[in-house]
Design a protein around this motif. Sequence first.
Motif, short mmCIF file in Angstrom:
data_model
loop_
_atom_site.label_atom_id
_atom_site.label_comp_id
_atom_site.label_asym_id
_atom_site.label_seq_id
_atom_site.Cartn_x
_atom_site.Cartn_y
_atom_site.Cartn_z
N GLY A 18 0.82 -1.20 0.00
CA GLY A 18 0.00 0.00 0.00
C GLY A 18 0.86 1.25 0.00
N GLU A 19 0.41 2.27 -0.72
CA GLU A 19 1.17 3.52 -0.79
C GLU A 19 1.01 4.30 0.51
OE1 GLU A 19 1.51 7.52 -3.50
OE2 GLU A 19 0.63 5.72 -4.37
N VAL A 20 2.13 4.68 1.09
CA VAL A 20 2.14 5.45 2.33
C VAL A 20 2.29 6.94 2.01
CG1 VAL A 20 3.43 5.89 4.47
CG2 VAL A 20 3.06 3.55 3.69
N GLY A 21 3.17 7.29 1.09
CA GLY A 21 3.43 8.68 0.73
C GLY A 21 4.76 8.78 0.01
N THR A 22 5.45 9.91 0.23
CA THR A 22 6.76 10.11 -0.39
C THR A 22 7.74 10.61 0.66
OG1 THR A 22 6.20 12.39 -1.03
CG2 THR A 22 5.81 10.66 -2.68
N LYS A 41 5.84 12.51 3.61
CA LYS A 41 4.69 13.35 3.27
C LYS A 41 3.56 12.41 2.84
CE LYS A 41 5.10 17.32 1.16
NZ LYS A 41 5.34 18.34 0.12
N THR A 42 2.43 12.47 3.55
CA THR A 42 1.27 11.63 3.22
C THR A 42 0.09 12.53 2.86
OG1 THR A 42 0.23 11.51 5.41
CG2 THR A 42 2.07 10.00 5.00
N ALA A 43 -0.98 11.91 2.41
CA ALA A 43 -2.19 12.66 2.08
C ALA A 43 -2.79 13.34 3.32
CB ALA A 43 -3.21 11.73 1.44
N ASP A 44 -2.50 12.80 4.51
CA ASP A 44 -3.03 13.33 5.76
C ASP A 44 -2.00 14.10 6.57
OD1 ASP A 44 -5.59 12.24 5.35
OD2 ASP A 44 -4.88 10.29 6.05
N GLY A 45 -0.95 14.58 5.92
CA GLY A 45 0.10 15.32 6.61
C GLY A 45 1.37 14.50 6.75
N HIS A 46 2.31 15.03 7.50
CA HIS A 46 3.59 14.37 7.67
C HIS A 46 3.52 13.26 8.70
CE1 HIS A 46 5.03 17.99 5.61
NE2 HIS A 46 6.01 17.22 5.20
N ARG A 47 4.31 12.23 8.47
CA ARG A 47 4.46 11.12 9.41
C ARG A 47 5.95 10.84 9.57
NH1 ARG A 47 -0.05 12.35 9.93
NH2 ARG A 47 -1.90 11.07 9.82
N TYR A 48 6.31 10.19 10.68
CA TYR A 48 7.69 9.86 10.97
C TYR A 48 7.83 8.35 11.06
CZ TYR A 48 11.97 9.18 13.62
OH TYR A 48 13.19 8.76 14.04
N ALA A 49 8.77 7.80 10.31
CA ALA A 49 9.12 6.39 10.41
C ALA A 49 10.52 6.29 10.98
CB ALA A 49 9.07 5.72 9.04
N ALA A 50 10.63 5.76 12.20
CA ALA A 50 11.93 5.59 12.83
C ALA A 50 12.75 4.57 12.05
CB ALA A 50 11.75 5.13 14.27
N GLY A 51 14.04 4.61 12.24
CA GLY A 51 14.93 3.70 11.53
C GLY A 51 14.54 2.24 11.66
N ASP A 52 14.05 1.83 12.85
CA ASP A 52 13.66 0.44 13.04
C ASP A 52 12.31 0.10 12.40
OD1 ASP A 52 12.05 1.79 14.86
OD2 ASP A 52 12.51 0.46 16.54
N GLN A 53 11.63 1.09 11.84
CA GLN A 53 10.38 0.86 11.12
C GLN A 53 10.59 0.84 9.61
OE1 GLN A 53 8.29 4.21 13.03
NE2 GLN A 53 6.73 2.71 13.61
N VAL A 54 11.81 1.06 9.18
CA VAL A 54 12.13 1.07 7.75
C VAL A 54 12.70 -0.30 7.38
CG1 VAL A 54 13.50 2.16 5.94
CG2 VAL A 54 12.55 3.56 7.79
N GLY A 61 12.06 3.22 -4.35
CA GLY A 61 11.04 3.14 -3.32
C GLY A 61 11.57 2.71 -1.97
N VAL A 62 10.76 2.99 -0.96
CA VAL A 62 11.08 2.65 0.42
C VAL A 62 9.97 1.76 0.95
CG1 VAL A 62 11.37 3.60 2.75
CG2 VAL A 62 12.30 4.82 0.79
N ILE A 63 10.32 0.79 1.77
CA ILE A 63 9.32 -0.07 2.41
C ILE A 63 9.40 0.18 3.91
CG2 ILE A 63 8.54 -2.43 2.83
CD1 ILE A 63 9.96 -3.16 0.17
N VAL A 64 8.23 0.48 4.50
CA VAL A 64 8.15 0.68 5.95
C VAL A 64 7.25 -0.39 6.56
CG1 VAL A 64 8.65 3.15 5.91
CG2 VAL A 64 6.29 2.39 5.72
N ALA A 65 7.39 -0.61 7.85
CA ALA A 65 6.70 -1.68 8.55
C ALA A 65 5.23 -1.40 8.83
CB ALA A 65 7.42 -1.99 9.86
N ASP A 69 -1.34 5.51 8.66
CA ASP A 69 -2.13 5.89 9.84
C ASP A 69 -1.58 5.33 11.14
OD1 ASP A 69 -2.86 3.27 9.26
OD2 ASP A 69 -5.00 3.61 9.60
N ARG A 70 -0.60 4.43 11.07
CA ARG A 70 0.00 3.87 12.28
C ARG A 70 1.39 4.44 12.56
NH1 ARG A 70 -0.57 -2.26 12.75
NH2 ARG A 70 0.00 -1.71 14.86
N LEU A 71 1.88 5.31 11.67
CA LEU A 71 3.15 5.99 11.90
C LEU A 71 2.93 7.23 12.75
CD1 LEU A 71 4.70 5.73 8.32
CD2 LEU A 71 5.37 4.42 10.35
#
Length: 101
Positions: A18-22, A41-54, A61-65, A69-71
């Motif tokens: 699923g697409e998270v953002g950019t 940057k997501t459709a609902d604003g900015h989110r943060y993915a910590a290093g251990d979530q990447v 592309g990047v894959i996050v865990a 909405d859960r970041l």
Amino acid sequence: MSYLVLKDGTPVYDRSGGEVGTVDHVLADEPANLFHGLLIKTADGHRYAAGDQVDGLFERGVIVAEPADRLATPSADAPAELAESRATGLRRAWEWLIQPK
């Protein structure tokens, strides 16, 4: 070390595809070679993915865990229940967002 060549605007996906953002910004201390995480940057604003979530950083592309909405949402006050490293990353993300550009 792949975070050094990761460009802003690179698509970010969750584990299910699923697409998270950019990618908006890479949070790292390059001289010390420390990767803290990504500001996304997501459709609902900015989110943060910590290093251990990447899970993976790739040229296209990047894959996050977690899905978007859960970041965590960067803010001035990181929640106390977060681990110190994640709270520090959230504060850094917030500081980058509010700096004049």
